[in-house]
Scaffold this active site. Structure first.
Site, PDB file in Angstrom:
ATOM      1  N   TRP A   1       0.838  -1.213   0.004  1.00  0.00           N
ATOM      2  CA  TRP A   1      -0.148   0.012  -0.113  1.00  0.00           C
ATOM      3  C   TRP A   1       0.673   1.280  -0.119  1.00  0.00           C
ATOM      4  CZ3 TRP A   1      -4.270  -1.390  -1.743  1.00  0.00           C
ATOM      5  CH2 TRP A   1      -4.883  -2.769  -1.515  1.00  0.00           C
TER       6      TRP A   1
ATOM      7  N   ASP B   1      -1.123   6.853   6.358  1.00  0.00           N
ATOM      8  CA  ASP B   1      -2.083   5.989   6.241  1.00  0.00           C
ATOM      9  C   ASP B   1      -2.428   4.896   7.281  1.00  0.00           C
ATOM     10  OD1 ASP B   1      -4.169   3.888   5.333  1.00  0.00           O
ATOM     11  OD2 ASP B   1      -2.878   3.359   3.580  1.00  0.00           O
TER      12      ASP B   1
ATOM     13  N   LYS C   1     -11.903  -1.315   8.523  1.00  0.00           N
ATOM     14  CA  LYS C   1     -11.164  -2.553   9.427  1.00  0.00           C
ATOM     15  C   LYS C   1     -11.734  -2.167  10.925  1.00  0.00           C
ATOM     16  CE  LYS C   1      -8.298  -2.635   5.907  1.00  0.00           C
ATOM     17  NZ  LYS C   1      -8.006  -3.858   4.940  1.00  0.00           N
TER      18      LYS C   1
END
Length: 364
Positions: free
Chosen positions: A105, A175, A199
């Site tokens: 990511w 992030d 999440k």
């Protein structure tokens, strides 16, 4: 309390939601607050929705102790859109953005930033197959950088930052999609925090951005209206129709976090949950092989391999038959992964521990 049997849900995202939240939402689904309407049917300009919206913002500020000089925004497009929005707003031709690469990511975020300007690698653990987080003194950046970007938890490789770099006057952008709300953090360390909801925050469809107000004022202006942070800050994330049901659910998850005792209690439980599974790996004499180095291990995503792919397939098949969901590793790396986000109950982690012990006894 529901009598339906719940799966042992270890999905990496969208992932487990607190049962209490789901049951609360179920009760209110067709008639919210005596309105005769579902929250999904209401105008986002209505008084009832306005209260839901602002309560969610205020709860998040309270739980994370967000200082007054930050705005909390509810956006869409996931973390993937933030990969582009951050450089679009803050990377100018005379500046450089520095990216710490700790997994897939952060690689994607870096790739997007290069479309807008000079984006360099400040540190990387790719040569070590992303088994660890860099030492803080390995991170190279300049005092005049536009920002330094990190990914706080790496879902695919199972690593997590234990402490964050001090970047001084250079804004630190994080992030935090997969570990926000899993532990207390000092928001003051960051210029921007962003996180997809799916999440620890709620269902997919909402992206939380916590951003310093002075940065919003300094942002580039020659970009599309919807991609400016200022657009959403000025309108309290109501410039266009927001994902109303997702924000309602996020607010209910935040209420649940408060009911659990806040982030200190959540962190304590997350440490306990992860230890059950890491202990099996460490005590297996190599039957289970953890991917992450011990000092970089994630509390949210526990990644491991077995001796060979055939044994892994058998492990995953037997686990599925036993009621465990989502234990396959990411398609890009294979292996196994147990995602133990906030809403995954302790009992599920104990059950997985016992299953792993039993599987090893049968197949050693």
């Amino acid at each position: 309390m529901s009598t339906n049997k719940r799966a042992y849900n270890f999905n990496a995202g969208p992932s487990a939601l607190p049962l209490e939240v789901l049951e609360r939402a179920q009760k209110e689904l067709v008639d919210f607050n005596g309105s005769g309407m579902s929250i999904m049917e209401m105008s986002h300009r209505s008084k009832d929705y306005d209260e839901v919206h602002n309560n969610a913002i205020n709860r998040l500020k309270k739980i994370l102790s967000v200082p007054d000089n930050y705005d909390v925004l509810f956006l869409q497009g996931g973390a993937s859109l933030q990969f582009a929005m951050v450089p679009m707003n803050f990377l100018t031709k005379d500046k450089t953005a520095s990216y710490v690469l700790t997994g897939s990511w952060s690689e994607k975020a870096h790739k997007e930033a290069k479309l807008f300007g000079n984006a360099v690698v400040a540190a990387s653990t790719k040569e070590n197959e992303y088994r660890n987080i860099p030492n803080l003194d390995e991170i190279q950046f300049n005092a005049d950088d536009a920002y330094v970007h990190i990914t706080s938890n790496n879902t695919i490789y199972g690593t997590e930052w234990k402490e964050f770099p001090n970047t001084g006057d250079v804004p630190l952008v994080a992030d935090m999609s997969s570990d926000i709300l899993s532990r207390p953090i000092d928001v003051n360390q960051f210029g921007i925090i962003y996180a997809g909801a799916q999440k620890n925050l709620g269902p997919s469809g909402v992206t939380v951005v916590i951003i310093r107000k002075d940065l919003i004022e300094k942002a580039n202006t020659d970009i599309p209206t919807m991609l400016k942070y200022k657009t959403h800050a000025v309108k309290n994330s109501l410039y266009n129709t927001p994902p109303t049901f997702g924000i309602y659910m996020l607010g209910e998850v935040l209420r649940w976090v408060e009911e659990q005792g806040g982030l200190e209690a959540i962190q304590q439980r997350n440490v306990e949950k992860a230890k059950y599974i890491y202990d099996v790996i460490d005590e297996s004499n190599g039957f289970y092989k953890g991917h992450a180095e011990p000092n970089s291990r994630s509390l949210m995503n526990i990644t491991f391999r077995l001796a060979d792919e055939e044994l892994e397939k058998q492990f995953l098949a037997e686990a599925k038959a036993a009621g465990f969901v989502g234990l396959n590793g990411h398609r890009s790396v294979g292996g196994c992964r147990a995602s133990t986000y906030n809403a995954v109950p302790v009992e599920a982690c104990i059950a997985l521990r016992d299953f792993m012990y039993d599987f090893q006894k049968k197949h050693q």
